[in-house]
Design a protein around this motif. Structure first.
Motif, mmCIF file in Angstrom:
data_model
loop_
_atom_site.group_PDB
_atom_site.id
_atom_site.type_symbol
_atom_site.label_atom_id
_atom_site.label_comp_id
_atom_site.label_asym_id
_atom_site.label_seq_id
_atom_site.Cartn_x
_atom_site.Cartn_y
_atom_site.Cartn_z
ATOM 1 N N MET A 86 0.995 -0.957 -0.361
ATOM 2 C CA MET A 86 0.139 -0.077 0.034
ATOM 3 C C MET A 86 1.022 1.770 0.433
ATOM 4 S SD MET A 86 -3.835 -0.258 0.710
ATOM 5 C CE MET A 86 -4.645 1.089 1.386
ATOM 6 N N GLU A 87 1.618 1.339 0.819
ATOM 7 C CA GLU A 87 2.654 2.578 0.837
ATOM 8 C C GLU A 87 3.512 2.905 -0.681
ATOM 9 O OE1 GLU A 87 5.772 2.431 4.138
ATOM 10 O OE2 GLU A 87 4.748 1.800 5.105
ATOM 11 N N GLN A 88 3.317 1.678 -0.558
ATOM 12 C CA GLN A 88 4.577 1.786 -3.119
ATOM 13 C C GLN A 88 3.374 1.956 -3.216
ATOM 14 O OE1 GLN A 88 5.693 -1.718 -4.394
ATOM 15 N NE2 GLN A 88 8.030 -0.611 -4.604
ATOM 16 N N SER A 89 2.265 1.538 -3.569
ATOM 17 C CA SER A 89 1.262 2.410 -4.420
ATOM 18 C C SER A 89 0.987 3.916 -3.667
ATOM 19 C CB SER A 89 -0.425 1.190 -4.426
ATOM 20 O OG SER A 89 -0.538 2.001 -3.413
ATOM 21 N N SER A 90 1.294 4.563 -2.750
ATOM 22 C CA SER A 90 0.690 6.132 -2.336
ATOM 23 C C SER A 90 2.202 6.858 -3.226
ATOM 24 C CB SER A 90 0.321 5.736 -0.930
ATOM 25 O OG SER A 90 0.877 6.834 -0.437
ATOM 26 N N SER A 91 3.275 6.316 -2.888
ATOM 27 C CA SER A 91 4.761 6.704 -3.222
ATOM 28 C C SER A 91 4.226 7.288 -4.395
ATOM 29 C CB SER A 91 5.357 6.226 -2.633
ATOM 30 O OG SER A 91 6.178 5.194 -3.343
ATOM 31 N N ARG A 92 3.987 6.162 -5.318
ATOM 32 C CA ARG A 92 3.720 5.945 -7.015
ATOM 33 C C ARG A 92 2.845 6.633 -6.929
ATOM 34 N NH1 ARG A 92 6.116 2.763 -10.353
ATOM 35 N NH2 ARG A 92 5.329 2.122 -11.849
ATOM 36 N N TYR A 93 1.459 7.161 -6.263
ATOM 37 C CA TYR A 93 0.460 8.247 -6.586
ATOM 38 C C TYR A 93 1.175 9.303 -6.656
ATOM 39 C CZ TYR A 93 -3.963 10.886 -5.891
ATOM 40 O OH TYR A 93 -4.780 11.201 -6.197
ATOM 41 N N GLN A 146 4.075 10.397 -6.554
ATOM 42 C CA GLN A 146 4.837 10.953 -7.857
ATOM 43 C C GLN A 146 4.989 10.909 -9.104
ATOM 44 O OE1 GLN A 146 7.976 7.477 -8.616
ATOM 45 N NE2 GLN A 146 9.236 8.459 -9.512
ATOM 46 N N THR A 147 3.228 9.993 -9.504
ATOM 47 C CA THR A 147 2.093 10.457 -10.793
ATOM 48 C C THR A 147 2.007 11.564 -10.656
ATOM 49 O OG1 THR A 147 1.984 8.405 -10.853
ATOM 50 C CG2 THR A 147 0.368 10.015 -11.856
ATOM 51 N N ILE A 148 1.526 12.391 -9.740
ATOM 52 C CA ILE A 148 0.837 13.416 -9.218
ATOM 53 C C ILE A 148 1.918 15.116 -8.870
ATOM 54 C CG2 ILE A 148 0.055 15.324 -7.248
ATOM 55 C CD1 ILE A 148 -1.521 13.037 -8.570
ATOM 56 N N ARG A 149 3.371 14.620 -8.783
ATOM 57 C CA ARG A 149 4.712 15.415 -8.793
ATOM 58 C C ARG A 149 4.773 15.874 -10.154
ATOM 59 N NH1 ARG A 149 6.943 13.235 -4.958
ATOM 60 N NH2 ARG A 149 6.465 13.046 -3.492
ATOM 61 N N HIS A 150 4.698 14.608 -10.957
ATOM 62 C CA HIS A 150 5.176 14.444 -12.309
ATOM 63 C C HIS A 150 3.680 15.323 -12.998
ATOM 64 C CE1 HIS A 150 8.558 11.722 -12.806
ATOM 65 N NE2 HIS A 150 8.567 11.347 -11.325
ATOM 66 N N GLN A 151 2.610 15.215 -13.133
ATOM 67 C CA GLN A 151 2.189 16.162 -13.969
ATOM 68 C C GLN A 151 2.172 17.801 -13.617
ATOM 69 O OE1 GLN A 151 -1.924 14.259 -11.962
ATOM 70 N NE2 GLN A 151 -1.778 12.063 -13.711
ATOM 71 N N PHE A 152 2.051 17.464 -12.078
ATOM 72 C CA PHE A 152 2.049 18.968 -11.584
ATOM 73 C C PHE A 152 3.326 19.737 -12.658
ATOM 74 C CE2 PHE A 152 4.102 22.297 -8.726
ATOM 75 C CZ PHE A 152 2.794 22.685 -8.624
ATOM 76 N N ASP A 153 4.705 18.714 -12.369
ATOM 77 C CA ASP A 153 5.778 19.284 -13.187
ATOM 78 C C ASP A 153 5.602 19.463 -14.677
ATOM 79 O OD1 ASP A 153 8.900 20.148 -12.579
ATOM 80 O OD2 ASP A 153 9.003 18.313 -14.024
ATOM 81 N N ARG A 154 4.701 18.909 -15.091
ATOM 82 C CA ARG A 154 4.434 18.937 -16.673
ATOM 83 C C ARG A 154 4.212 20.594 -16.867
ATOM 84 N NH1 ARG A 154 5.538 18.770 -21.485
ATOM 85 N NH2 ARG A 154 3.766 18.138 -23.200
ATOM 86 N N ILE A 155 2.144 20.501 -16.087
ATOM 87 C CA ILE A 155 1.897 21.036 -16.718
ATOM 88 C C ILE A 155 2.260 22.919 -16.095
ATOM 89 C CG2 ILE A 155 0.236 23.162 -14.795
ATOM 90 C CD1 ILE A 155 -0.937 20.140 -14.168
#
Length: 146
Positions: free
Chosen positions: A1-8, A10-19
């Motif tokens: 679970m922790e891994q999916s939360s950290s992956r989530y 990271q995805t949010i960070r990447h999306q924010f970085d792209r925006i």
């Protein structure tokens, strides 16, 4: 679970970085377009020719500061105090010749007709008056420098 939360996260960070990168790229394009418009349509005041620059300003003129001379029914306005002072020191005939010649733009023949004199007399009055004005004005500018 922790891994999916950290992956989530990271995805949010990447999306924010792209925006953020897309927004900055759009701002860059807008800035370049705006600078092109300014370069094409705007001129710096320091680069304007003097004639155009003078059209952009207005100088207040107050009639109180000007000097007036009455010559043969004409009211002649002299704006420069130094010139007016120098003209005051001339005889009336010589002052009238200068005022009519340079301020009313009359020819020697016209002035001679108005003053009931000979044209050559007007010419001599003007010539001598200019010499006297030059001496008077050079003397007053020398006094101001000291």
């Amino acid at each position: 679970m922790e891994q999916s939360s950290s992956r989530y996260e990271q995805t949010i960070r990447h999306q924010f970085d792209r925006i953020c990168k897309m927004a900055l790229k759009g701002e860059k394009v807008d800035y370049i377009r705006h600078m092109g418009y300014r370069q094409k349509n705007e001129v710096m005041l320091s680069e304007l020719p003097e004639k155009e620059l003078n059209q952009l300003s207005i100088m207040d003129e107050y009639k109180v500061e000007n000097h007036y001379f009455q010559v043969l029914g004409y009211d002649i306005e002299v704006k420069d105090a130094l010139i007016a002072e120098a003209l005051q020191s001339l005889t009336e005939k010589k002052r009238n010749v200068i005022l009519l010649s340079y301020f009313m733009e009359m020819s020697d023949a016209d002035i001679a007709r108005e003053m009931n004199l000979v044209r050559s007399t007007i010419h001599e009055h003007r010539k001598r008056s200019l010499e006297m004005l030059k001496q008077i004005m050079e003397g007053s500018t020398d006094e101001k420098k000291m």
